[in-house]
Design a protein around this motif. Structure first.
Motif: not given
Lengths: 369, 254
Positions: A77-78, A115-123, A341-344
């Motif tokens: 989503f970036k 959006s996945r959990a990693c996407d939310l963390a990235a957000l 800065g890495c969400v895996g």
């Protein structure tokens, strides 16, 4: 917050309800790849499963009734919050003076679906960078506010997922308006905000019981078991700072194409360059009048020009550039924002044409030689 | 204010880059207003003049005559810029640099004895000092316009030197190499074409040449992993920028 049990058709209702007020962005198939795009319920690549490896991605249709059978795809989503190329403002210089015009943000707000959990963390990491720092990025702020988020808990992690190790997944804890867990032939939908609750009100009412929540826990536990990749985060950032001269950096440089793909697909890499676009059209021969736009485009620390300043380039080698990227992700970021800065999500591993694996490289750096 | 004088010259080439100048369309009129287009081989019937502020050169050096010609152009130009793969990298005709010239002549021409050329096709930069180069087969009209307007206002042209992959991702095109296993030169190639081939689901042909310091061997190894014969993998680079790709590979740090 409210929780309900719905069937597939109700998901379509959610899509349609959101489409009244939002531009719905969700997973869609493009050239045999799952990407994020403006999409409807019918666009969801339901039943498709991906096989990911270092530098490899293949999608296959399976005989399954599942909807969210795929894992994170080629982009995130970036691209909607930090668009790959955007006009910051236009300018015009004439005898009357110098005028700068900032374009109005137009159109409906966005709904991020799937959006996945990693996407939310990235957000949330991007929010820290663009909203919580000393300078608020107005463009980001404008796009970010009023976004509606429908997250999905993962059933099928990819071979390159390591969200569990980074503490970001595989299930969403916060930061969503609605969160879906797909359980066999039904979906558990949990509201995470008042806005989300309002959407649930339009659905046929099916209350859940304790057994249904157990089912959710089982799904998450099963997903955890399926995640094979991991990253050892203990001793970060120290382990990197102590190994800045490790021979491994040179070895990676031998393989590294420095094409910038990892930074482009990373949901948290936000670097960009701004550039004034002039054209032969808009420049007068005496240079007294000119007009143009300032364009902001994704850039990458893997580009040789990225670290070029007056007098030289402070990251002149491939080794220096790879080291900088990984050090930024796993060390500087921790110092600056309190977490890596890495969400895996594993995208940098899958979409690296030569399959460089950040988890593997960190392991190599830990090896004393 | 006196307009700067531009000359557009041609050596061994197909004229495609000069056509790219014509493809500026409406901007061509602006170009003619901002600059004095004094010589334009493809479009104007004029003889060359003595001095030019800017010389744009298309084509590679493939004959004795061209060797002299390019020195002459250099002497008359304040600023010399190569346009396109031929002038910048030797072009498709540089394939003969790795082959037998007599054999090539026999295969291509009915009367090979009439052909008088140098055994190699070389970029302009091997003969004279150049101030700027624009890659591409053909050059991109927008990049040309950007460069000319930058010269006008006195700034460094905003031509990216990063890889084609960056353009692919900026445009949201999924990677053909990763998702289909198709060989693609994108990771070692300069951006500039707007990711034309990948946007149609094809791998990159390398029209814009190797990006600076491209790690070509690493990509060749990857192609071999995809069960491509080493010979075929190397052949991918043997097109309009063959000389540049091969040279970059030879000069690569190991």
């Amino acid at each position: 917050m409210k929780r309900v049990k719905i069937i597939k058709e109700d998901l379509k209702t959610i899509f349609e309800a959101l489409a009244q007020r939002y531009r719905t962005i969700g997973p869609k198939l493009v050239h045999g790849t799952v990407v994020m795009a403006e999409s409807s319920f019918e666009d969801i690549p339901a039943g498709y499963e991906d096989r990911q490896g270092p530098g490899s991605y293949r999608l296959e249709k399976k005989e399954t009734e599942e909807i969210f059978s795929f894992s994170p795809g080629a982009d995130s989503f970036k691209k909607y919050l930090c668009p790959s190329s955007v006009t910051s403002f236009s300018f015009q210089k004439s005898a009357k003076g110098f005028v700068v015009d900032v374009p109005e943000r137009e159109g409906m707000p966005l709904a991020f679906i799937g959006s996945r959990a990693c996407d939310l963390a990235a957000l949330s990491l991007l929010d820290q960078v663009f909203l919580d720092g000393p300078v608020r990025d107005q463009g980001y702020e404008g796009r970010r506010k009023s976004i509606f988020i429908v997250s999905v808990n993962c059933n099928h992690p990819s071979e390159n997922c390591f969200c569990d190790a980074m503490g970001t997944g595989p299930y969403a804890k916060e930061g969503f308006d609605l969160c879906i867990t797909e359980i066999r032939n039904w979906l558990l939908v949990e509201a995470g905000s008042v806005e989300g609750e309002k959407v649930l009100e339009i659905l046929p009412h099916r209350e859940i019981d304790a057994g249904d929540l157990d089912e959710k826990r089982i799904v998450i536990a099963r997903c955890r078991e399926m995640i094979k990749k991991s990253m050892k985060t203990e001793d970060l950032p120290g382990v990197i700072y102590r190994n800045l001269e490790h021979p491994r950096w040179t070895e990676i440089a031998g393989k590294d194409l420095e094409c910038g793909n990892c930074t482009m697909v990373c949901p948290t890499c936000f670097c960009n360059s701004s550039y004034d676009v002039l054209s032969l059209r808009t420049v007068s021969s005496n240079l007294r009048d000119f007009s143009g736009v300032r364009r902001r485009t994704w850039d990458s620390c893997f580009s040789k020009n990225f670290a070029r300043v007056h007098g030289g380039n402070f990251r002149p080698s491939r080794r220096a550039r790879y080291r900088h990227w990984m050090t930024h992700k796993l060390a500087y970021w921790i110092e600056q924002f309190g977490s890596p800065g890495c969400v895996g999500c594993g995208r940098c591993i899958t979409w690296c044409p030569v399959g460089i694996d950040i988890t593997h490289e960190l392991e190599e750096l830990r090896r004393v030689r | 204010m006196k307009r700067q004088r531009i000359g557009i010259f041609k050596l061994a080439s197909c004229d495609g880059c000069q056509l790219a100048v014509l493809n500026l369309n409406e901007e061509l009129f602006d170009l003619a207003e901002l600059y004095d287009i004094a010589y334009f081989r493809e479009a104007l019937n004029r003889s060359p003049l003595k001095q030019y502020d800017i010389a744009l050169v298309e084509g590679s050096v493939t004959t004795e005559r061209q060797k002299k010609e390019i020195i002459e152009i250099r002497e008359r130009a304040r600023f010399l810029m190569t346009i396109g793969a031929c002038a910048t990298a030797g072009g498709i005709q540089a394939l003969r640099n790795w082959a037998n010239l007599a054999e090539f002549k026999r295969q291509v021409y009915p009367s090979p004895e009439l052909i008088s050329v140098l055994p190699t096709s070389t970029p302009v930069s091997e003969h004279v000092y150049i101030d700027y180069e624009l890659w591409g087969c053909p050059v991109d009209a927008e990049a040309l316009s950007e460069t000319l307007v930058s010269l006008m206002v006195g700034r460094r042209p905003g031509i990216p030197i990063y890889s084609l992959c960056m353009d692919c991702k900026i445009k949201g095109i999924p990677c053909v190499l990763v998702s289909q296993g198709d060989p693609c030169l994108g990771p070692v190639t300069r951006a500039g074409c707007g990711a034309l081939c990948p946007s149609f689901g094809r791998g990159c042909f390398g029209c814009f040449g190797p990006k600076e310091g491209a790690n070509i061997d690493a990509l060749m190894h990857r192609f071999e992993d995809l069960k491509m014969a080493r010979k075929d993998a190397v052949l991918l680079m043997d097109k309009m920028n063959t000389y540049a790709y091969r040279r970059t590979r030879l000069e690569q740090d190991h």
